[in-house]
Design a protein around this motif. Structure first.
Motif, PDB file in Angstrom:
ATOM      1  N   TRP A  50       1.142  -1.118  -0.246  1.00  0.00           N
ATOM      2  CA  TRP A  50       0.272   0.454  -0.417  1.00  0.00           C
ATOM      3  C   TRP A  50       1.247   1.500  -0.454  1.00  0.00           C
ATOM      4  O   TRP A  50       0.711   2.696  -0.262  1.00  0.00           O
ATOM      5  N   GLN A  51       1.906   1.242   0.057  1.00  0.00           N
ATOM      6  CA  GLN A  51       3.014   2.148   0.327  1.00  0.00           C
ATOM      7  C   GLN A  51       3.686   2.689  -0.919  1.00  0.00           C
ATOM      8  O   GLN A  51       4.897   3.313  -0.814  1.00  0.00           O
ATOM      9  N   ASN A  52       3.335   1.912  -1.855  1.00  0.00           N
ATOM     10  CA  ASN A  52       4.130   0.800  -2.774  1.00  0.00           C
ATOM     11  C   ASN A  52       5.987   1.101  -3.017  1.00  0.00           C
ATOM     12  O   ASN A  52       6.511   1.353  -3.849  1.00  0.00           O
ATOM     13  N   ARG A  53       5.778   0.646  -2.502  1.00  0.00           N
ATOM     14  CA  ARG A  53       6.846  -0.212  -2.274  1.00  0.00           C
ATOM     15  C   ARG A  53       7.018  -1.883  -1.737  1.00  0.00           C
ATOM     16  O   ARG A  53       5.943  -2.913  -1.968  1.00  0.00           O
ATOM     17  N   TRP A  54       7.890  -2.507  -2.227  1.00  0.00           N
ATOM     18  CA  TRP A  54       8.359  -4.174  -2.638  1.00  0.00           C
ATOM     19  C   TRP A  54       8.211  -4.574  -1.973  1.00  0.00           C
ATOM     20  O   TRP A  54       9.866  -4.483  -1.199  1.00  0.00           O
ATOM     21  N   ILE A  55       7.679  -5.524  -0.610  1.00  0.00           N
ATOM     22  CA  ILE A  55       7.839  -6.621  -0.384  1.00  0.00           C
ATOM     23  C   ILE A  55       7.750  -8.420  -1.051  1.00  0.00           C
ATOM     24  O   ILE A  55       7.062  -8.441  -1.430  1.00  0.00           O
ATOM     25  N   ALA A  56       8.658  -9.254  -0.267  1.00  0.00           N
ATOM     26  CA  ALA A  56       8.751 -10.583  -0.813  1.00  0.00           C
ATOM     27  C   ALA A  56       8.169 -11.383   0.430  1.00  0.00           C
ATOM     28  O   ALA A  56       8.163 -11.085   1.710  1.00  0.00           O
ATOM     29  N   VAL A  57       7.313 -12.346  -0.182  1.00  0.00           N
ATOM     30  CA  VAL A  57       6.692 -12.947   1.056  1.00  0.00           C
ATOM     31  C   VAL A  57       6.353 -14.721   0.260  1.00  0.00           C
ATOM     32  O   VAL A  57       6.667 -14.795  -0.653  1.00  0.00           O
ATOM     33  N   SER A  58       7.263 -15.076   1.277  1.00  0.00           N
ATOM     34  CA  SER A  58       7.439 -16.965   0.875  1.00  0.00           C
ATOM     35  C   SER A  58       5.914 -17.420   1.999  1.00  0.00           C
ATOM     36  O   SER A  58       5.955 -17.559   2.974  1.00  0.00           O
ATOM     37  N   VAL A  59       4.941 -17.903   1.208  1.00  0.00           N
ATOM     38  CA  VAL A  59       3.887 -18.524   1.034  1.00  0.00           C
ATOM     39  C   VAL A  59       4.046 -19.599   0.396  1.00  0.00           C
ATOM     40  O   VAL A  59       4.058 -19.278  -1.067  1.00  0.00           O
ATOM     41  N   ASP A  60       2.903 -20.856   0.734  1.00  0.00           N
ATOM     42  CA  ASP A  60       2.673 -21.651  -0.539  1.00  0.00           C
ATOM     43  C   ASP A  60       1.622 -21.023  -1.381  1.00  0.00           C
ATOM     44  O   ASP A  60       0.958 -20.111  -0.645  1.00  0.00           O
ATOM     45  N   LYS A  61       0.991 -21.519  -2.806  1.00  0.00           N
ATOM     46  CA  LYS A  61       0.005 -20.612  -3.634  1.00  0.00           C
ATOM     47  C   LYS A  61      -0.728 -21.029  -2.837  1.00  0.00           C
ATOM     48  O   LYS A  61      -1.980 -19.855  -2.946  1.00  0.00           O
TER      49      LYS A  61
END
Length: 160
Positions: A140-151
């Motif tokens: 929501w702040q236009n920043r990239w985040i990486a998330v590790s979760v199963d599809k």
């Protein structure tokens, strides 16, 4: 009235000092007048925690809050409330611009998600990529985040 050279020098010095103070005023106000809990902070969450979510739309499903309850269309192998909690609780690792640029050459096609908030007229449009080992979201702040979760955690299977 005519000023001497010395008076002009004093006027110029005071003008420069005033200009420097004006330039530093926002920093001074932020540092000394605004309490730290009210200052803008960088968030690693996908959703804006300060606003109330009313709907979340993906290409595969629609999640809407109707009369205080979450509804899900089509029916999936998970409850609407649980799916909402999965998405709303997403928190990731910040990805700096340099890392994003190195990843951008091998990103798969982009996908999108719309998050509607009660307090906003336009939705938050989330661009994301599914990589082999993680997801890359623009929060929501236009920043990239990486998330590790199963599809299946984010996109559960449809009930047949």
């Amino acid at each position: 009235m005519r000023y001497s050279g010395r008076k002009w020098n004093n006027i110029l010095i005071f003008s420069v000092i005033a200009f420097i103070i004006i330039l530093n005023l926002p920093t001074l106000i932020k540092t000394y007048l605004i309490p730290p809990d009210q200052q803008f902070h960088i968030s690693n969450t996908l959703f804006n925690a300060n606003d109330t979510v009313t709907a979340v739309y993906s290409a595969d499903w629609a999640l809407e809050k109707k009369q205080g309850f979450w509804t899900l269309t089509p029916t999936l192998a998970i409850s609407a409330t649980t799916l909402y909690e999965h998405w709303h609780g997403l928190e990731g690792t910040p990805v700096n611009e340099e890392t994003y640029q190195s990843l951008s050459k091998k990103l798969p096609p982009a996908q999108t998600l719309e998050i509607w908030y009660k307090e906003q007229e336009e939705p938050q449009r989330v661009t994301f990529y599914q990589m082999p080992t993680f997801w890359l979201f623009k929060n929501w702040q236009n920043r990239w985040i990486a998330v590790s979760v199963d599809k299946n955690y984010l996109f559960p299977q449809q009930v047949k």
